[in-house]
Design a protein around this motif. Structure first.
Motif, PDB file in Angstrom:
ATOM      1  N   ARG A 193       0.931  -1.236   0.227  1.00 43.66           N
ATOM      2  CA  ARG A 193      -0.131   0.028   0.069  1.00 43.66           C
ATOM      3  C   ARG A 193       0.751   1.378   0.062  1.00 43.66           C
ATOM      4  O   ARG A 193       0.548   2.135  -0.629  1.00 43.66           O
ATOM      5  CB  ARG A 193      -1.036  -0.137   1.290  1.00 43.66           C
ATOM      6  CG  ARG A 193      -2.130  -0.744   1.106  1.00 43.66           C
ATOM      7  CD  ARG A 193      -3.326  -0.616   2.082  1.00 43.66           C
ATOM      8  NE  ARG A 193      -4.318  -1.316   1.806  1.00 43.66           N
ATOM      9  CZ  ARG A 193      -4.777  -1.841   3.294  1.00 43.66           C
ATOM     10  NH1 ARG A 193      -4.151  -1.709   4.277  1.00 43.66           N
ATOM     11  NH2 ARG A 193      -5.846  -2.814   3.045  1.00 43.66           N
ATOM     12  N   ALA A 194       1.915   1.153   0.704  1.00 46.93           N
ATOM     13  CA  ALA A 194       2.934   2.409   0.962  1.00 46.93           C
ATOM     14  C   ALA A 194       3.454   2.738  -0.670  1.00 46.93           C
ATOM     15  O   ALA A 194       3.473   3.766  -1.003  1.00 46.93           O
ATOM     16  CB  ALA A 194       3.970   2.243   1.898  1.00 46.93           C
ATOM     17  N   LEU A 195       3.549   1.479  -1.284  1.00 47.01           N
ATOM     18  CA  LEU A 195       4.248   1.739  -2.507  1.00 47.01           C
ATOM     19  C   LEU A 195       3.133   2.297  -3.572  1.00 47.01           C
ATOM     20  O   LEU A 195       3.184   3.035  -4.235  1.00 47.01           O
ATOM     21  CB  LEU A 195       4.626   0.509  -3.151  1.00 47.01           C
ATOM     22  CG  LEU A 195       6.026   0.001  -2.370  1.00 47.01           C
ATOM     23  CD1 LEU A 195       6.103  -1.586  -3.313  1.00 47.01           C
ATOM     24  CD2 LEU A 195       7.197   0.571  -2.655  1.00 47.01           C
ATOM     25  N   LYS A 196       1.847   1.807  -3.311  1.00 48.66           N
ATOM     26  CA  LYS A 196       0.684   2.464  -4.193  1.00 48.66           C
ATOM     27  C   LYS A 196       0.556   3.951  -3.868  1.00 48.66           C
ATOM     28  O   LYS A 196       0.286   4.803  -4.665  1.00 48.66           O
ATOM     29  CB  LYS A 196      -0.504   1.518  -4.003  1.00 48.66           C
ATOM     30  CG  LYS A 196      -0.558   0.239  -4.545  1.00 48.66           C
ATOM     31  CD  LYS A 196      -1.758  -0.402  -4.064  1.00 48.66           C
ATOM     32  CE  LYS A 196      -1.922  -1.507  -4.760  1.00 48.66           C
ATOM     33  NZ  LYS A 196      -3.062  -2.473  -4.246  1.00 48.66           N
TER      34      LYS A 196
ATOM     35  N   GLY B 137      -4.624   8.768   5.193  1.00 52.43           N
ATOM     36  CA  GLY B 137      -4.476   9.734   6.339  1.00 52.43           C
ATOM     37  C   GLY B 137      -3.563   9.042   7.381  1.00 52.43           C
ATOM     38  O   GLY B 137      -2.565   9.697   7.849  1.00 52.43           O
ATOM     39  N   GLU B 138      -3.797   7.811   7.608  1.00 52.27           N
ATOM     40  CA  GLU B 138      -3.052   7.147   8.971  1.00 52.27           C
ATOM     41  C   GLU B 138      -1.555   7.118   8.565  1.00 52.27           C
ATOM     42  O   GLU B 138      -0.599   7.292   9.016  1.00 52.27           O
ATOM     43  CB  GLU B 138      -3.689   5.715   9.063  1.00 52.27           C
ATOM     44  CG  GLU B 138      -3.424   5.479  10.590  1.00 52.27           C
ATOM     45  CD  GLU B 138      -4.387   4.034  10.651  1.00 52.27           C
ATOM     46  OE1 GLU B 138      -3.768   3.095  10.839  1.00 52.27           O
ATOM     47  OE2 GLU B 138      -5.681   4.241  10.806  1.00 52.27           O
ATOM     48  N   HIS B 139      -1.494   6.631   7.079  1.00 44.02           N
ATOM     49  CA  HIS B 139      -0.265   6.488   6.480  1.00 44.02           C
ATOM     50  C   HIS B 139       0.612   7.703   6.747  1.00 44.02           C
ATOM     51  O   HIS B 139       1.872   7.880   6.810  1.00 44.02           O
ATOM     52  CB  HIS B 139      -0.438   6.103   5.183  1.00 44.02           C
ATOM     53  CG  HIS B 139       0.772   5.685   4.361  1.00 44.02           C
ATOM     54  ND1 HIS B 139       1.789   4.838   4.963  1.00 44.02           N
ATOM     55  CD2 HIS B 139       1.562   6.245   3.144  1.00 44.02           C
ATOM     56  CE1 HIS B 139       2.912   4.776   3.884  1.00 44.02           C
ATOM     57  NE2 HIS B 139       2.725   5.817   3.152  1.00 44.02           N
ATOM     58  N   GLU B 140      -0.025   8.872   6.303  1.00 43.48           N
ATOM     59  CA  GLU B 140       0.617  10.092   6.297  1.00 43.48           C
ATOM     60  C   GLU B 140       1.063  10.540   7.798  1.00 43.48           C
ATOM     61  O   GLU B 140       2.052  11.124   7.950  1.00 43.48           O
ATOM     62  CB  GLU B 140      -0.138  11.200   5.466  1.00 43.48           C
ATOM     63  CG  GLU B 140      -0.250  11.070   4.015  1.00 43.48           C
ATOM     64  CD  GLU B 140      -1.142  12.006   3.360  1.00 43.48           C
ATOM     65  OE1 GLU B 140      -1.740  12.645   4.145  1.00 43.48           O
ATOM     66  OE2 GLU B 140      -1.062  12.156   2.125  1.00 43.48           O
ATOM     67  N   VAL B 141       0.218  10.004   8.697  1.00 39.51           N
ATOM     68  CA  VAL B 141       0.381  10.730   9.885  1.00 39.51           C
ATOM     69  C   VAL B 141       2.061   9.582  10.392  1.00 39.51           C
ATOM     70  O   VAL B 141       2.714  10.176  10.889  1.00 39.51           O
ATOM     71  CB  VAL B 141      -0.554  10.055  11.085  1.00 39.51           C
ATOM     72  CG1 VAL B 141      -0.198  10.008  12.624  1.00 39.51           C
ATOM     73  CG2 VAL B 141      -1.647  11.082  10.646  1.00 39.51           C
ATOM     74  N   GLN B 142       1.676   8.568  10.006  1.00 38.31           N
ATOM     75  CA  GLN B 142       3.145   7.589  10.185  1.00 38.31           C
ATOM     76  C   GLN B 142       4.349   8.251   9.563  1.00 38.31           C
ATOM     77  O   GLN B 142       5.372   8.010   9.908  1.00 38.31           O
ATOM     78  CB  GLN B 142       2.893   6.153   9.760  1.00 38.31           C
ATOM     79  CG  GLN B 142       1.998   5.483  10.943  1.00 38.31           C
ATOM     80  CD  GLN B 142       1.473   4.012  10.456  1.00 38.31           C
ATOM     81  OE1 GLN B 142       1.937   3.510   9.229  1.00 38.31           O
ATOM     82  NE2 GLN B 142       0.565   3.192  10.762  1.00 38.31           N
TER      83      GLN B 142
ATOM     84  N   ASP C 116      -9.207   6.223   1.971  1.00 38.62           N
ATOM     85  CA  ASP C 116      -8.608   7.477   2.520  1.00 38.62           C
ATOM     86  C   ASP C 116      -8.256   7.284   3.996  1.00 38.62           C
ATOM     87  O   ASP C 116      -7.376   8.029   4.534  1.00 38.62           O
ATOM     88  CB  ASP C 116     -10.057   8.736   2.386  1.00 38.62           C
ATOM     89  CG  ASP C 116     -10.181   9.075   0.966  1.00 38.62           C
ATOM     90  OD1 ASP C 116      -9.300   8.991   0.399  1.00 38.62           O
ATOM     91  OD2 ASP C 116     -11.058  10.073   0.846  1.00 38.62           O
ATOM     92  N   ASP C 117      -8.846   6.515   4.650  1.00 35.76           N
ATOM     93  CA  ASP C 117      -8.609   6.594   5.965  1.00 35.76           C
ATOM     94  C   ASP C 117      -7.106   5.977   6.061  1.00 35.76           C
ATOM     95  O   ASP C 117      -6.441   6.609   6.861  1.00 35.76           O
ATOM     96  CB  ASP C 117      -9.623   5.444   6.803  1.00 35.76           C
ATOM     97  CG  ASP C 117     -10.952   6.184   6.844  1.00 35.76           C
ATOM     98  OD1 ASP C 117     -11.083   7.254   7.006  1.00 35.76           O
ATOM     99  OD2 ASP C 117     -11.708   5.386   7.497  1.00 35.76           O
ATOM    100  N   TRP C 118      -6.938   5.172   5.446  1.00 35.04           N
ATOM    101  CA  TRP C 118      -5.439   4.392   5.333  1.00 35.04           C
ATOM    102  C   TRP C 118      -4.458   5.649   5.161  1.00 35.04           C
ATOM    103  O   TRP C 118      -3.657   5.625   5.574  1.00 35.04           O
ATOM    104  CB  TRP C 118      -5.471   3.153   4.523  1.00 35.04           C
ATOM    105  CG  TRP C 118      -4.114   2.516   4.697  1.00 35.04           C
ATOM    106  CD1 TRP C 118      -3.997   1.715   5.279  1.00 35.04           C
ATOM    107  CD2 TRP C 118      -2.905   2.850   4.003  1.00 35.04           C
ATOM    108  NE1 TRP C 118      -2.456   1.074   5.207  1.00 35.04           N
ATOM    109  CE2 TRP C 118      -1.964   1.960   4.162  1.00 35.04           C
ATOM    110  CE3 TRP C 118      -2.542   3.764   2.717  1.00 35.04           C
ATOM    111  CZ2 TRP C 118      -0.597   2.111   3.582  1.00 35.04           C
ATOM    112  CZ3 TRP C 118      -1.285   3.903   2.223  1.00 35.04           C
ATOM    113  CH2 TRP C 118      -0.444   3.102   2.746  1.00 35.04           C
TER     114      TRP C 118
END
Length: 850
Positions: A661-664, A701-706, A697-699
């Motif tokens: 997902r991060a790659l995506k 958002g979270e991903h960006e926080v991380q 979207d949720d993901w």
DNA sequence: CCGAGGACTTAGCACCTACGTT
DNA sequence: AACGTAGGTGCTAAGTCCTCGG
């Protein structure tokens, strides 16, 4: 059909079979086959199944080995009512297509398509009509089918003479064993007075062959002829090691909430359960029940107060906790203590772990007696949880040379018996109380005895390679035989060969309900037109076998035929086939052939085949190893070798998914940048507007926080590092304020991200161009693909155990040759124990072939 | 003459340990 | 250094195959 409804189906069926009136056509050769064991009595038809008369039958009849056919002809023909079928429609069709060509059984595996040269050999039998001849036939077929010379030649070293000699002896075969026995007896006698001689000989051998232990046992370098009924000339050992007596710990169990004092014997058993608390075993009702039955009985015997009557009132948690603590303590032991334990262990190995076989030092496998405990039967074993008693010397029989010193039994005890049986490989044996089965102490896997039989096993499999084409052809033809029995047998052979099924012996009621080929029941097989078969059953160790595959049309037809009729659950699919009959037939096709040989053969063959296809000649060692493991896995899947999924697996998978997902996410950002740079592309390149799958979207958002959190950590680390440097240089450290300053950049970036997310406008870094972004996109795709493969790989591997096939099914010489050929160090492939076990195989050349 | 059981291979799981990671 | 993990090994259950012995 009448029958007693209440008896187990299988049994019922068998009974019926026996009672059924015999029909005519046994006649054919019945008279004469009196001596063929087979000849004895057919298992008449229970429920009559019908077979349409395939015209094919006749024709094929003549070309296929008849022997069997004739011999078994008796088996009742079911021609009677033929009609039935939709089968008719299938007609003759393809019987002759070489199997291989036909569909690949399971999606994976299969392989095996080559037909080897010896195809037609099996036909050698043809001429020998009839019964009676069984033994002769065997000889004939083996000798002619396997041109010993040719094959053996490739083996080099070992035994050419041996086996060639044997097979040519044909007529004598029968008497051989007797002679052997006699001579061995003589030898044994001689031994008594010639112990010293033996020793001398041993010394000589050592010198002659090599002076180090390593080669002392190198039987594969010798061509000595051997008789395989006699396993040794001399054997001496130190007996077996008994576990120390139970030492009470005094930890109480609670009964009905109150502590209970238990006699040591009782406490011991309670502890067995306590130690297993929270495991699957302890949660298993059958296990609990069996345990409790034995436990309460024992408690009663020792007059435990209060009397223990209810499992539910027993609380073993104190014991469980105690054991946990003990484990902790053990971890905390000092080095010296640990070393002391090790030394002790070492001493034991020294004492009991070695023996002398024909004067050579050999390792003993399981010299420790099995300690008492709770029987851990697998699957739905009816006896799981039963108390397995401590074994006393009085129950143990030792096997050793007459002249060997008899090991001392433990203080105050004596051995049950001492025997001197040189036709057995075991050093000790006893009877276990739960299933009343016999247990043994054998030599270790690396011993010459085990090595030799391993070698023999693979040689038999290679033998099969030479004649497998013919055998396949024959059973394909038999698929249409008029006799139900033969059809069943052929169908079973097909399954065993193509799907690597086990033979499937009958099992008792006191065992878990598992099956193999011959014991398959209706409920295990489902068919789907036109030629799809689903198999779903529990096999050895209650491991589920669940595969769907295309099968040969005739096989499909046959199974449909077998299933037809009062097809009830519980009925055997191959109701007139027993493993013993199957094996008897196989023996006649090739000396030494039994159902399990197909597994060995197909495993090794597939492995070699895959290895050859997958190994990148110019790759790195790591790439080659990957290929090796893939080939290995192919085999493991073929043989359905499974393992429990490790507990961390799901988590690890999640991590990988997240990585993807991060790659995506990166892809998404790049696309947005592209569109920001060149909005026109929106229409021209619609793919840039397409959202990435699986990115919510949720993901995001979270991903960006991380992401930001990570950034901050990085900054902080940088700051700390810088300060250390400054300290060393005696400079003034950076202040917290400065750190905050640095972090502000991250804050800014965070805001940017949030904005970008809303607007979809992503300016990208400096110097970003559409071209650069596209290139990066491609790279990301690649990485995603790679990660995905790794994931699939991991996913599949999670349930697949590679070890079993490596240890038992893949001819180690394939691996040894491969290592040479591709210059891969052996230890990358075989652990120390495996190298030891397979030392006999390590001397092959790079071009050795299975 | 057949089935029970003997002898030996094959099997997964439970540890334990050596190793890499944080 | 503590931790976690994978791989290796030990353990013994569960198969296969075949030989006895009733």
């Amino acid at each position: 059909m009448s029958d007693s409804e209440d008896m187990p189906l299988a049994a019922r069926k068998r009974q019926q079979a026996d009672n059924a009136p015999t029909t005519d056509d046994d006649n054919i050769d019945s008279g004469s086959d009196s001596d063929t064991p087979l000849g004895k009595r057919r298992r008449p038809a229970v429920r009559k199944k019908v077979i349409e008369d395939d015209d094919v039958v006749q024709s094929s009849d003549s070309e296929v080995p008849l022997v069997k056919r004739v011999r078994t002809a008796e088996r009742k023909s079911y021609k009677e009512d033929s009609d039935d079928d939709g089968d008719a429609s299938y007609k003759s069709s393809d019987s002759d297509t070489p199997l291989a060509a036909k569909k690949a059984p399971s999606a994976k595996t299969n392989g095996t398509s080559k037909s080897s040269p010896s195809t037609s050999k099996t036909n050698g039998n043809k001429g020998t009509s009839g019964k009676k001849v069984a033994p002769k036939i065997k000889e004939e077929s083996s000798s002619d089918s396997d041109a010993p010379l040719a094959k053996k030649a490739s083996t080099k070293k070992d035994t050419p003479s041996k086996s060639a000699a044997k097979s040519s002896k044909s007529t004598k075969v029968k008497s051989e064993p007797i002679e052997a026995k006699l001579s061995s007896k003589k030898r044994a006698k001689d031994d008594t007075d010639s112990k010293s001689k033996v020793k001398k000989v041993k010394k000589e051998e050592e010198e002659e062959e090599e002076d180090d232990d390593e080669n002392e046992n190198a039987w594969w370098l010798n061509n000595t002829e051997q008789d395989d009924t006699v396993k040794w000339k001399t054997l001496s050992h130190n007996g077996v090691y008994f576990p120390p007596p139970y030492v009470p710990h005094g930890v109480k169990m609670l009964y009905d909430g109150k502590p209970v004092t238990l006699a040591p014997e009782v406490e011991e058993v309670a502890s067995f359960f306590g130690a297993l608390l929270y495991t699957e075993h302890a949660e298993n009702p059958t296990f609990q029940e069996n345990f409790f039955k034995d436990f309460s009985k024992l408690a009663k015997k020792h007059k435990t107060v209060p009397e223990i009557k209810s499992f539910a009132k027993c609380d073993f948690t104190l014991m469980y906790e105690y054991f946990q603590q003990e484990k902790e303590k053990k971890k905390l032991m000092t080095k010296e203590q640990k070393q002391a334990l090790k030394d002790e262990k070492q001493a034991l190995e020294e004492m009991y772990g070695t023996c002398y076989l024909d004067g050579r030092k050999e390792k003993v496998g399981n010299f420790r007696m099995e300690p008492p405990g709770l029987f851990r039967g697998r699957g739905k074993h009816p006896k799981t949880g039963c108390l397995k008693l401590r074994v006393l010397p009085e129950q143990v029989t030792l096997n050793l040379s007459k002249d060997a010193p008899i090991p001392k039994a433990p203080e105050g005890h004596k051995w049950q018996k001492i025997v001197h049986d040189d036709t057995k490989t075991w050093l000790a044996t006893w009877k276990e109380n739960v299933n009343d089965s016999t247990k043994y102490v054998f030599l270790a896997a690396g011993s010459s005895l085990k090595g030799q039989s391993d070698f023999k096993k693979f040689e038999t499999a290679r033998e099969l390679k030479k004649c497998v084409a013919g055998i396949r052809k024959a059973y394909m033809a038999d698929l249409k035989d008029k006799k139900m029995f033969i059809r069943q047998r052929a169908t079973a052979m097909y399954l065993i060969d193509r799907l690597a099924l086990r033979a499937g012996n009958e099992k008792g009621e006191d065992e878990a309900d598992t099956v193999g080929c011959c014991s398959l029941r209706f409920e295990h097989v489902t068919l789907e037109k036109p030629n799809i078969m689903h198999l779903d059953f529990l096999g050895k160790d209650s491991i589920r076998f669940q595969k769907t595959m295309e099968v040969d049309d005739q096989v499909f037809k046959n199974i449909r035929l077998f299933k037809r009729e009062p097809a009830q659950e519980g009925d055997e699919l191959f109701d007139r086939l027993k493993t013993s009959e199957l094996n008897k037939h196989l023996q006649s096709l090739m000396k030494g052939l039994t159902a399990k040989v197909f597994r060995t053969y197909n495993a090794s063959f597939t492995f070699q085949d895959q290895l050859q296809k997958l190994t990148p000649a110019k790759g790195t060692v790591a790439e080659k190893l990957l290929a090796y493991n893939r080939a290995n896995r192919e085999v493991a899947v073929l043989c359905n070798h499974q393992r429990a999924v490790s507990k961390g697996h799901a988590l690890q998978m999640d991590k990988i998914v997240d990585k993807i997902r991060a790659l995506k996410y990166q892809k998404m950002k790049l696309k947005q940048t592209i569109l920001t740079l060149e909005p026109k592309l929106k229409k021209k390149r619609p793919e840039f507007t397409e959202p990435e799958s699986d990115l919510e979207d949720d993901w995001i958002g979270e991903h960006e926080v991380q992401l930001m959190a990570k950034e901050r950590e990085k900054v902080k680390a940088k700051w700390e590092k810088e300060n250390e440097k400054r300290k060393e240089n005696k400079e003034k450290p950076m202040t917290e304020k400065e750190l905050k300053e640095m972090l502000k950049e991250v804050d800014a970036r965070e805001k940017e991200l949030a904005k970008e997310r809303k607007s979809g406008v992503v300016p990208g870094g400096k110097g970003a161009t559409v071209e650069k972004c596209e290139a990066q996109l491609l790279k990301l795709d690649e990485r995603i693909a790679a990660t995905r493969t790794a994931m699939v790989d991991k996913e599949e591997n999670k349930q697949t155990a590679l070890g079993t096939s490596k240890i038992n099914y893949i001819d180690p010489r394939i691996s040894a040759a491969w290592c040479q050929k591709y210059d891969v160090p052996l230890e990358k492939i075989f652990t120390k124990t495996l190298r030891d076990k397979f030392k006999w195989a390590m001397t092959v050349d790079a071009d050795w072939e299975f």
